[in-house]
Design a protein around this motif. Sequence first.
Motif, PDB file in Angstrom:
ATOM      1  N   GLU A 110      75.038  23.330  -5.697  1.00 15.94           N
ATOM      2  CA  GLU A 110      74.456  22.017  -5.398  1.00 15.94           C
ATOM      3  C   GLU A 110      72.957  21.987  -5.640  1.00 15.94           C
ATOM      4  O   GLU A 110      72.403  20.951  -6.035  1.00 15.94           O
ATOM      5  CB  GLU A 110      74.785  21.629  -3.954  1.00 15.94           C
ATOM      6  CG  GLU A 110      76.256  21.319  -3.752  1.00 15.94           C
ATOM      7  CD  GLU A 110      76.606  21.026  -2.310  1.00 15.94           C
ATOM      8  OE1 GLU A 110      77.556  20.263  -2.072  1.00 15.94           O
ATOM      9  OE2 GLU A 110      75.918  21.567  -1.409  1.00 15.94           O
ATOM     10  N   GLU A 111      72.255  23.100  -5.404  1.00 19.48           N
ATOM     11  CA  GLU A 111      70.815  23.134  -5.670  1.00 19.48           C
ATOM     12  C   GLU A 111      70.538  22.935  -7.151  1.00 19.48           C
ATOM     13  O   GLU A 111      69.607  22.223  -7.534  1.00 19.48           O
ATOM     14  CB  GLU A 111      70.210  24.454  -5.184  1.00 19.48           C
ATOM     15  CG  GLU A 111      70.073  24.574  -3.680  1.00 19.48           C
ATOM     16  CD  GLU A 111      71.389  24.849  -2.985  1.00 19.48           C
ATOM     17  OE1 GLU A 111      71.457  24.694  -1.746  1.00 19.48           O
ATOM     18  OE2 GLU A 111      72.360  25.219  -3.680  1.00 19.48           O
ATOM     19  N   SER A 114      71.027  19.339  -8.026  1.00 19.58           N
ATOM     20  CA  SER A 114      69.899  18.540  -7.535  1.00 19.58           C
ATOM     21  C   SER A 114      68.710  18.639  -8.479  1.00 19.58           C
ATOM     22  O   SER A 114      68.074  17.627  -8.807  1.00 19.58           O
ATOM     23  CB  SER A 114      69.518  19.000  -6.126  1.00 19.58           C
ATOM     24  OG  SER A 114      68.370  18.317  -5.668  1.00 19.58           O
ATOM     25  N   GLY A 165      68.404  13.885  -4.648  1.00 17.17           N
ATOM     26  CA  GLY A 165      68.072  14.672  -3.480  1.00 17.17           C
ATOM     27  C   GLY A 165      69.237  15.570  -3.102  1.00 17.17           C
ATOM     28  O   GLY A 165      70.402  15.264  -3.383  1.00 17.17           O
ATOM     29  N   ILE A 166      68.938  16.690  -2.438  1.00 15.20           N
ATOM     30  CA  ILE A 166      69.997  17.630  -2.085  1.00 15.20           C
ATOM     31  C   ILE A 166      71.024  16.977  -1.162  1.00 15.20           C
ATOM     32  O   ILE A 166      72.240  17.249  -1.270  1.00 15.20           O
ATOM     33  CB  ILE A 166      69.402  18.912  -1.439  1.00 15.20           C
ATOM     34  CG1 ILE A 166      70.503  19.964  -1.233  1.00 15.20           C
ATOM     35  CG2 ILE A 166      68.694  18.584  -0.160  1.00 15.20           C
ATOM     36  CD1 ILE A 166      71.127  20.457  -2.524  1.00 15.20           C
ATOM     37  N   GLN A 192      71.835  13.785  -1.231  1.00 16.46           N
ATOM     38  CA  GLN A 192      72.654  12.915  -2.079  1.00 16.46           C
ATOM     39  C   GLN A 192      73.715  13.731  -2.811  1.00 16.46           C
ATOM     40  O   GLN A 192      74.875  13.298  -2.932  1.00 16.46           O
ATOM     41  CB  GLN A 192      71.762  12.187  -3.086  1.00 16.46           C
ATOM     42  CG  GLN A 192      70.845  11.137  -2.484  1.00 16.46           C
ATOM     43  CD  GLN A 192      69.958  10.496  -3.540  1.00 16.46           C
ATOM     44  OE1 GLN A 192      69.224  11.172  -4.242  1.00 16.46           O
ATOM     45  NE2 GLN A 192      70.043   9.185  -3.660  1.00 16.46           N
ATOM     46  N   VAL A 193      73.325  14.899  -3.313  1.00 16.49           N
ATOM     47  CA  VAL A 193      74.287  15.752  -4.021  1.00 16.49           C
ATOM     48  C   VAL A 193      75.395  16.188  -3.080  1.00 16.49           C
ATOM     49  O   VAL A 193      76.583  16.154  -3.429  1.00 16.49           O
ATOM     50  CB  VAL A 193      73.572  16.970  -4.632  1.00 16.49           C
ATOM     51  CG1 VAL A 193      74.591  17.959  -5.216  1.00 16.49           C
ATOM     52  CG2 VAL A 193      72.596  16.527  -5.707  1.00 16.49           C
TER      53      VAL A 193
END
Length: 466
Positions: free
Chosen positions: A25-26, A29, A35-36, A38-39
Motif C-alpha cells: 500500500e505504501e 500511495s 493518501g495512505i 485513501q489507499v
Amino acid sequence: MRPALHDIERRILAELASAGAALDEEAISRSTGLGIDQVRRGTEWLRHKGLATVEESLARTVELGEAGAAAARDGLPERRLAEMLIDGPVPLRDAASRLGDEFGPAMGAARAHGWVSADAKDVSLAGRGPPPPSPEEAVLRELAGRGTVAESDVADQAALEALSRRPGMVTVSEVAARSVTPTREGADAAGGAQEAGAIDVEADAPVVYPARAHPLREAIAEVREAFVTLGFSEVTGDLCQPCFWNFDALFTPQDHPAREMQDTFYLEGMSHTRFAGAPAISAVSAEHKAHWGPTWSPAESRRSVLRTHTTCATLRHLAETRPERARAFALGSVFRNEKVSYKHLVEFNQVEGVVVGADVTLRGLMGIQAEFYRRMGMERVKFWPTYFPYTEPSLQSMVYSESLGRWIELFGMGILRPEVTRPLGIRGRVLAWGGGIERVAMLRSGLSDVRELYANRLAWLRGGGA
C-alpha cells in the motif's frame, strides 16, 4: 453486472495493472499520489467486491537513529579521525583528547578499513590523501536522503548490519505490511470493462447552481407585480430632481433640517429652470409664505438634488394630469446622506403610491396595505398613529417577523394635506404611502443587517437568499 467503481478504486487497479505484480500500500500511495488512508480504504473496497486480494505480513523498516543523524551531518568517528591526519601524524594522546569516547571506535573502524597505522606514540594515515568513502558512509547518505525505508531496499546489507551494531546509528522497526494483488475480475476492471457495466444509482448528483435573479431584484419584481395586480399604474421620474418637487411641493419648509447638506446630496453647480408652470410655483410659494414665514427663495427651489424619495414622481404626475380618480405608484432608487449601518444605506430602493378619489378613506388605505403585505407573504400586520410632514392623519404600518420574533416598521402612510394638493390643482382626496424595499427583502430573507443584501456572499445567494 459488474460493480461500479469509485475513482480511488480505479486508480489503484490501474497502478496494479501497470506494475504487473503485487504492490504494498505504501508503494501504491507513492505512485498514485493518493493518501495512505485513501489507499487503505480503496483496497478494502476492492477486496470486498472481489476485485483484489490483500495479504498482510510484517516488514522491517530502517531509519537513522540519533547518533546516525549526527554522523550523517558531521561524519563518522573514523572519517573525522582520518581528516585529522591529513596534514601528518598526530600524537595518540592528542587524537584521543580530540575525539573523546569515540577515539576507540574510530581507531577500530579506521584500522579495519586500512585507513590508518599507529605506533607507540603517533597515529598516521596509511595512504596518501583522504580515504575513499566507506560502505557504511554510503548507507548513511542513503538513509539521510530517503528517511524511513524498507530494510530490504538498502543496497549494502553488510554495511547496514555493521552500522546496526553501533549504538544509536540506525533504528530498525517492524510494521505490518499489506500487499495488494488484483483478481482476474480486478484486472478486467482495470482495463475499462467496468465502464460498460453498472451505474451507481446511489452516487451523489453534481450540484448545479443555475443563473437566477438576486433576492433583492426578486423582491422588487414582486412588489411591482403586487401593485400592478391591485390595479395600480407605474409612473417614473428622474433620479435628479429640483428641490421644488422633492421638498417645496411636499410642504417641507426651506429651512427644514432634512434639507441640509448632511442629510441630502446636492449637485454642485447645477440647477433647474423649467421644472413647473408659473401658477404652480406661485401657489406653492404662497402656501409656504402663509405657513412658514414670508421668506421663500426661488433659487433654493431650483437647486438640483438626488431625490430622497419617490413621492416627487407620483406628485408631479398628479399635478400634470389632475385625475379625478387614479391609482399610481413609483418604484426606484433614492438617496440619503446617512452613515451606513445595519439599517441605513446611502442608496436604496423605495416604492411609493397614491390613490385619488372623492370617496377614498384612511380605512381603505389600511386595507390596501394589508392586502399588499399578504401578497408578499406577511400575514400579521398592524397600524398605529404617527406624524409625517405632508400627510394628516398619518399611520405607521408594522409587520411581525417570525424569524426575528418582533414587530418591524415598514411603510409610512396617510392622506396628503391640503397644503400639498391645493397649490397643484389636485382635486379630491389623495391617499399616499411609501417605504424601503430592502426592508421587505430583509424580512423575507431573515436578515437583521441590510448590508448583507449587498455583500455578494455566494453561499447565501446560492441558497436563494434564505
